[in-house]
Every structure is written in C-alpha cells, then in structure tokens.
Enzyme design. Sequence first.
Site, short mmCIF file in Angstrom:
data_model
loop_
_atom_site.label_atom_id
_atom_site.label_comp_id
_atom_site.label_asym_id
_atom_site.label_seq_id
_atom_site.Cartn_x
_atom_site.Cartn_y
_atom_site.Cartn_z
N TYR A 184 42.61 44.07 38.96
CA TYR A 184 42.28 44.16 37.53
C TYR A 184 42.54 42.90 36.72
CZ TYR A 184 41.22 48.99 38.23
OH TYR A 184 40.62 50.13 38.68
N GLY B 26 36.69 42.37 34.82
CA GLY B 26 36.37 43.62 35.51
C GLY B 26 37.53 44.17 36.32
N HIS C 262 45.68 46.52 30.03
CA HIS C 262 45.06 45.57 29.11
C HIS C 262 43.55 45.78 29.06
CE1 HIS C 262 43.70 41.47 27.80
NE2 HIS C 262 44.63 41.71 26.89
N ASP C 263 42.94 45.99 30.23
CA ASP C 263 41.50 46.28 30.26
C ASP C 263 41.19 47.53 29.43
OD1 ASP C 263 41.17 44.13 31.96
OD2 ASP C 263 40.62 45.32 33.72
N ASP D 221 47.10 42.01 23.61
CA ASP D 221 47.54 40.84 24.38
C ASP D 221 49.06 40.76 24.47
OD1 ASP D 221 44.85 40.29 24.61
OD2 ASP D 221 44.88 38.51 23.32
#
EC number: 3.1.1.4
Length: 168
Positions: free
Chosen positions: A47, A51, A67-68, A114
């Site tokens: 990850y 993607g 985070h994704d 972030d």
Amino acid sequence: MKKFFTVAILAGSVLSTAHGSLLNLKAMVEAVTGRSAILSFVGYGCYCGLGGRGQPKDEVDWCCHAHDCCYQELFDQGCHPYVDHYDHTIENNTEIVCSDLNKTECDKQTCMCDKNMVLCLMNQTYREEYRGFLNVYCQGPTPNCSIYEPPPEEVTCSHQSPAPPAPP
C-alpha cells in the site's frame, strides 16, 4: 524490481513538481522518520506508494493502507489531497502541527491525514524486505476502509445519552 524503479521515477517527478500535499507529506516523512520518502516508502509493501491491493504486509504497510483510506474519504468529499496545499510545522523532528492558517476544510483534513500517517510510521519497525515489494505478491482480501471509522457510540458526546429509537 523494474516496477519499483518506474514508480520511484514517477513519484520523484510528481513530488518535484507538485505544490501541494505530496510535497508536504514528503517533508513530514523525511523529517520524522529520517528516511527518504521516495526511496524508502514508494513501493514498500502492498500500500505504500500509488494504489494498493491484498493484505498489508506489516505495520508500516497498514499505516499506508489507513492513509489511502483517509485520502479516499477526502476524494469522496470533493477534495484533491494530492495537490491541496496546506501549512504545517514540524517541531523537534517529531511534533507535526497543522496550521490554523489552512483556509479550507480540505486543506485541514489533508494535513491531518498526512500527519496521522507519519505518526503511525514513527512507531513501526521498517523492514527492508518489503521495500520495492512486487504487487504480484499482494494477495488475500483487501481490508475495507470502514475498519478505521469510529463506532457510532464514539461519535456522540460523552455527556449526552443517545436518543432513544423512534417508535414504528
């Protein structure tokens, strides 16, 4: 390995020209972890980088998965977290402060995504064997982002009782 270099070059070119969150994230990662954001984290596990799929390989990879998911939530709200610029400071290479000068809710939330990722990375063990990991080895079910959402009880204020259900 070829994929890793392609992704690293792509990320390097994106990060060097971006004026938004990706540059902010790069600065945070490097200040807090002491590692190159591009060389150490782009292509790490399943990850970290662009993607992702399959089961995260370790705790660092779980930080990237979270985070994704955070960015996906921002996309769903109409934000552009890859390019939304925000102001932040890093104190003592460990404390990240999202500035009150951030004007939009998207900027504020992107900074928090972030910041949370970098704080997550700070507490995990980096494993060299997952650097440049080929995604062909990323198998198994992809964890659903709903695992990061707070349960309904945590959303209500602690000093209030939840409203009783309405009669049918």
